[in-house]
Design a protein around this motif. Structure first.
Motif, short mmCIF file in Angstrom:
data_model
loop_
_atom_site.label_atom_id
_atom_site.label_comp_id
_atom_site.label_asym_id
_atom_site.label_seq_id
_atom_site.Cartn_x
_atom_site.Cartn_y
_atom_site.Cartn_z
N ILE A 1 12.91 102.42 10.23
CA ILE A 1 13.47 103.57 10.21
C ILE A 1 12.24 104.49 11.32
O ILE A 1 12.32 104.89 12.36
CB ILE A 1 14.39 104.35 9.25
CG1 ILE A 1 15.62 103.50 8.62
CG2 ILE A 1 14.90 105.31 9.94
CD1 ILE A 1 15.82 103.48 8.04
N GLY B 1 14.45 106.29 14.40
CA GLY B 1 15.77 106.93 14.01
C GLY B 1 16.71 105.27 13.60
O GLY B 1 16.45 104.25 13.93
N ILE B 2 17.13 105.77 12.45
CA ILE B 2 18.27 104.81 12.35
C ILE B 2 19.17 103.62 12.93
O ILE B 2 19.51 102.56 12.74
CB ILE B 2 19.45 105.49 10.75
CG1 ILE B 2 18.61 105.62 9.85
CG2 ILE B 2 20.08 104.11 10.11
CD1 ILE B 2 19.81 106.80 9.04
N THR B 3 20.13 104.00 13.93
CA THR B 3 20.82 103.89 14.89
C THR B 3 19.77 102.54 15.69
O THR B 3 19.79 101.21 15.83
CB THR B 3 21.28 104.64 15.89
OG1 THR B 3 22.16 105.42 15.31
CG2 THR B 3 21.79 104.03 17.19
N ARG B 4 18.59 102.99 15.75
CA ARG B 4 17.34 102.03 16.49
C ARG B 4 17.35 100.88 16.27
O ARG B 4 17.03 99.68 16.52
CB ARG B 4 16.27 102.68 17.87
CG ARG B 4 15.49 101.58 18.71
CD ARG B 4 14.63 102.85 18.95
NE ARG B 4 13.81 102.13 19.95
CZ ARG B 4 12.77 102.30 20.28
NH1 ARG B 4 12.21 103.75 20.72
NH2 ARG B 4 11.94 101.46 21.27
N ALA C 1 18.41 99.76 13.20
CA ALA C 1 19.67 98.82 12.78
C ALA C 1 20.23 97.62 14.52
O ALA C 1 20.26 96.50 13.86
CB ALA C 1 21.12 99.31 12.80
N ALA C 2 19.67 98.18 15.38
CA ALA C 2 19.82 97.35 16.73
C ALA C 2 18.36 96.86 16.89
O ALA C 2 18.85 95.37 16.61
CB ALA C 2 19.69 98.35 17.95
N LYS D 1 23.57 96.55 10.07
CA LYS D 1 24.63 98.04 10.98
C LYS D 1 24.24 98.94 10.62
O LYS D 1 23.42 98.93 9.06
CB LYS D 1 25.91 97.17 10.16
CG LYS D 1 26.96 96.17 10.15
CD LYS D 1 27.95 95.57 9.79
CE LYS D 1 28.24 94.55 10.22
NZ LYS D 1 30.44 94.52 9.89
N GLN D 2 24.26 99.77 10.74
CA GLN D 2 24.34 100.89 10.61
C GLN D 2 24.06 101.70 9.55
O GLN D 2 23.24 102.26 9.01
CB GLN D 2 24.17 101.84 11.94
CG GLN D 2 23.94 103.29 11.49
CD GLN D 2 23.94 104.56 13.18
OE1 GLN D 2 24.24 104.13 13.42
NE2 GLN D 2 24.19 106.12 12.62
N SER E 1 22.10 103.50 6.21
CA SER E 1 21.83 104.27 5.82
C SER E 1 21.89 104.90 4.18
O SER E 1 21.41 105.44 3.78
CB SER E 1 22.92 105.44 6.44
OG SER E 1 22.68 105.47 8.04
N ARG F 1 19.31 114.72 9.87
CA ARG F 1 19.23 114.00 10.61
C ARG F 1 20.39 115.04 11.69
O ARG F 1 21.32 115.29 10.62
CB ARG F 1 20.21 112.67 10.72
CG ARG F 1 19.65 111.31 9.67
CD ARG F 1 20.01 110.47 9.59
NE ARG F 1 20.82 110.74 8.24
CZ ARG F 1 19.64 110.59 7.22
NH1 ARG F 1 18.98 110.52 7.06
NH2 ARG F 1 20.61 111.15 5.76
#
Length: 335
Positions: free
Chosen positions: A52, A57-60, A62-63, A68-69, A73, A90
């Protein structure tokens, strides 16, 4: 006479001091607390936190991880609850580490770098292990597990020089005790408490004669059939089990020849000088080619345990430990 207030304050002070002492004793020592933390922590949470942070960041993250985001989290929340701190914030400004988060991120970064270095460090060990490995063994051992271990050891650690000496089994033990060799391979009359013994294999001994001997091609019904025959003895190379077997059945009362070297004793037997006890594996090629004949079949023959012997009190040596490890692996594979 003391004032009541002073007495009360003194009593209160003593009680508070006792309570603090009891609480302090109930609290775990820092080292014990740290050990419990490391044991109970899910290390995968640190890996995900490092991902992370590196992804900002979590979104990137996860990708990049194809996860899955919400799962990331949740992992971050579990780690924060385990540590009792907030690691990041965040909001509209994006992903930002707290002071505690930055400290943990630095630790995880060092940890991740160490993990990435593992393959290189394991491959570099071939160049790092150097020096000599001194092995002393009894003559003409036929031990496939030992041969394979030596071959594998050399392939892994080519910078180690193997020094192999042949000696009578009594000399092998003495050389180990005097720290003249690192590993001994031999039978053992007595298991000495100061030495370590790893069973390698059981050596079977049978009486053999050469093609020109009158008993060539004859299968004796038992040891007593051979009592009147002349024998070639192997002297200091003869193990205790074989000596006891000979004496028990009256074999070797007539001595036609003797050699402390097994190959020379075998030569005399092949030339018809007399019957000679030889290790079954060592004699097999000559039996297959028709130059030797086994006079006793079945299980009623002497057997000698062959051991890999080391001295735990000798100076530590990584090449010796790695060599023993290879032997153990070969024995495990053959089991």
């Amino acid at each position: 006479m003391q004032c009541p207030i002073s007495l009360h304050l003194g009593y209160t002070s003593i009680r508070v001091s006792l309570e603090e002492s009891v609480l302090k004793r109930l609290q775990p020592e820092p080292r014990l607390r740290d050990l419990r933390f490391a044991k109970n922590l899910d290390w995968n949470l640190l890996k995900l936190f490092n991902e992370i942070v590196e992804a900002h960041g979590i979104t990137r993250a996860a990708a990049l991880l194809n996860r899955k985001q919400p799962a990331l989290s949740l992992a971050l929340k579990r780690l924060e609850e385990r540590l009792g701190v907030t690691l990041c914030r965040r909001g509209p400004t994006g992903f930002e580490l707290t002071e505690e988060g930055r400290i943990l991120a630095d630790t995880c970064s060092v940890f991740a770098a160490s993990v990435r270095e593992i393959p290189a460090r394991l491959s570099d060990i071939k160049a790092e292990v150097r020096g000599h490995l001194r092995v002393m063994l009894v003559s003409n051992l036929v031990a496939p597990a030992l041969d394979q271990a030596i071959e594998t050891f050399h392939q892994k650690y080519p910078a180690v020089e193997l020094i192999v000496e042949v000696a009578a089994w009594t000399d092998v033990v003495n050389a180990l005790i005097q720290h003249k060799v690192d590993v001994g391979i031999s039978p053992s009359r007595v298991m000495r408490a100061e030495l370590s013994y790893l069973p390698l294999f059981t050596e079977v001994h049978r009486p053999y004669c050469g093609r020109s001997h009158p008993m060539f091609g004859v299968e004796a019904s038992g040891p007593s059939d051979l009592a009147s025959e002349s024998f070639v003895l192997t002297g200091a190379d003869e193990g205790d089990e074989l000596t006891e077997f000979r004496l028990q059945h009256g074999l070797g009362r007539h001595v036609a020849g003797m050699s402390n070297h097994l190959e020379e004793a075998k030569r005399l037997a092949m030339l018809g000088v007399g019957i000679c006890f030889l290790p079954e594996g060592y004699a097999k090629p000559d039996v297959d080619s028709g130059r030797l004949w086994p006079l006793l079949a079945g299980d009623g023959v002497p057997r000698t345990g062959i051991y890999v012997v080391t001295d735990p009190n000798s100076p530590a040596q990584i090449s010796r430990e790695l060599f023993i490890t290879e032997i153990r692996e070969e024995l495990k594979s053959a089991a």
